[in-house]
Design an enzyme around this catalytic site. Structure first.
Site, PDB file in Angstrom:
ATOM      1  N   TYR A 161       0.843  -1.201   0.000  1.00 53.50           N
ATOM      2  CA  TYR A 161       0.000   0.000   0.000  1.00 53.50           C
ATOM      3  C   TYR A 161       0.880   1.254   0.000  1.00 53.50           C
ATOM      4  CZ  TYR A 161      -3.074   3.552   2.114  1.00 53.50           C
ATOM      5  OH  TYR A 161      -3.763   4.703   2.396  1.00 53.50           O
ATOM      6  N   LYS A 165       1.113   4.248  -2.770  1.00 51.89           N
ATOM      7  CA  LYS A 165       0.857   5.657  -2.446  1.00 51.89           C
ATOM      8  C   LYS A 165       2.073   6.539  -2.769  1.00 51.89           C
ATOM      9  CE  LYS A 165      -3.414   5.745  -1.111  1.00 51.89           C
ATOM     10  NZ  LYS A 165      -4.423   6.463  -1.900  1.00 51.89           N
TER      11      LYS A 165
END
Ligand SMILES: NC(=O)c1ccc[n+]([C@@H]2O[C@H](COP(=O)([O-])OP(=O)(O)OC[C@H]3O[C@@H](n4cnc5c(N)ncnc54)[C@H](O)[C@@H]3O)[C@@H](O)[C@H]2O)c1
Length: 271
Positions: A161, A165
Site C-alpha cells: 500500500y 501511495k
C-alpha cells in the site's frame, strides 16, 4: 463571487461509495459547494447510498459503477460522464484497496499485483482519461488522495500500500509538471489515520484498542483520529480558483503527523 466557488463545476469523485469513508464525505461536500457531480465506485450498493444522501440535500448525481483497475470500465465511465454532465473539470481519485495485512515475506504476488492495480494503476487510468478531456478544454484540476504511508514507513504489512501511495505522490508531481502549461493542475491530499468504517471496525478488537490505537494516537499531535469531513475544505480549495497557482503539491491533512520527529516530538507539559 467567492474564490472558492465551485458552482456548476463538473466533478467526478471515484471511490465515493463508502458509507462514511473519505470519498463519500467528499462527494457530499462537493455537492454542498454547488458542483455538478458524477460519483463512481465498484461498490454499487454503497454508491446508491451516497446518491440517496446527495438527493436528500437537493443534488442528483450521475452514478457510475466502475472498477478503476479495469481500463475498459474507466473508458466507459468517462464516456458516460461526457454524455451526461459534459467535460470533466475536476477529478478526485479516492479508491482504496487493502486486503489482509501480512508480513512482506509472506505477501503473495497476486495480492501485490492487485494492490498496485487498484491503488496505483487505477489512479493512472483515471488521470489519463481525465487529462485527455481537460487538455481539449485547456482547464482542469486533478486531486489524488495519497497517504502519510506514501511518505513514511507504517509497518504492520503496509508495504504494498505504501509503495502504491508513494508512486501516486510522484505521479502527482510528474503530471503537474507535464500539464501545467495546458492549464491543468494536479495535486494530492495526504490523509493520516481517519475514523472511516474500515478503522471503526478495528475498534471492536481489544487488541487493536490496547496495542495499535495508542501507537497511532501518539503520532497524531492533535491527539485524535482524523474525520472524513476534515478533507472536504482542503479538496474544495484545491479544486477552486483560489488554488489557481497551487500545482504539484502534496498537502498533508494529517493533524501534524508528517511534521513530527520520528524519534519523538514533545510539547509543553499541560498542552
Ligand atoms: N482511512 C484512513 O485512515 C486513510 C489514511 C491515509 C490515507 N487514506 C486514503 O484515503 C482514501 C480513502 O480511504 P477510506 O478509508 O475512506 O477508504 P474506504 O475503504 O472507506 O473507501 C474506499 C472506497 O474505494 C472503493 N473501491 C475499492 N476498490 C475500488 C475499485 N477497484 N474501483 C472503484 N472503487 C473502489 C471502495 O468500494 C470504497 O467505497 C484512500 O485513497 C486511502 O488510501 C485513508
Amino acid at each position: 463571487m467567492s474564490r472558492f466557488d465551485l458552482e456548476g463545476k463538473i466533478v467526478l469523485v471515484t471511490g465515493a461509495g463508502a458509507n462514511g469513508g473519505i470519498g463519500h464525505a467528499l462527494a457530499l461536500g462537493f455537492a454542498q459547494a454547488g458542483a455538478r457531480l458524477a460519483i463512481a465506485d465498484c461498490d454499487v450498493q454503497g454508491l446508491a447510498q451516497t446518491a440517496s444522501q446527495m438527493e436528500q440535500i437537493g443534488h442528483k448525481p450521475v452514478v457510475i459503477a466502475c472498477d478503476i483497475s479495469h481500463p475498459s470500465q474507466v473508458n466507459d465511465m468517462f464516456t458516460t460522464l461526457s454524455s451526461t454532465l459534459g467535460a470533466v473539470q475536476v477529478l478526485v481519485n479516492v479508491p482504496f484497496f487493502f486486503p489482509a495485512r501480512v508480513p512482506p515475506h509472506e505477501l503473495l504476488l497476486e495480492d501485490w499485483e492487485r494492490m498496485l492495480a487498484v491503488n496505483l494503476t487505477g489512479y493512472f487510468l483515471c488521470c489519463r482519461a481525465a487529462l485527455r478531456v481537460m487538455l481539449a478544454a485547456g482547464d482542469g484540476s486533478i486531486i489524488n488522495i495519497g497517504s502519510n504511508a506514501g511518505e513514511l514507513a507504517l509497518g504492520r504489512g503496509a508495504m504494498p500500500y505504501s509503495c502504491a501511495k508513494a508512486a501516486v505522490h510522484q505521479m502527482t508531481r510528474e503530471l503537474a509538471i507535464e500539464y501545467a502549461s495546458a492549464g491543468i493542475r494536479v495535486n494530492a491530499l495526504l490523509p493520516a489515520q481517519t475514523l472511516t468504517p474500515g478503522l471503526r471496525a478495528h475498534l471492536d478488537s481489544q487488541r487493536f484498542r490496547d496495542h495499535v490505537l495508542p501507537r497511532i494516537l501518539a503520532g497524531l499531535p492533535q491527539g485524535k483520529l482524523l474525520d472524513p469531513e476534515d478533507y472536504v475544505g482542503p479538496a474544495i480549495f484545491l479544486a477552486s480558483n483560489a488554488a489557481r497557482a497551487v500545482n504539484g503539491v502534496l498537502l498533508p491533512v494529517d493533524g501534524g503527523n508528517l511534521a513530527m520527529n520520528a524519534g519523538g516530538s514533545y510539547t509543553w507539559p499541560g498542552l
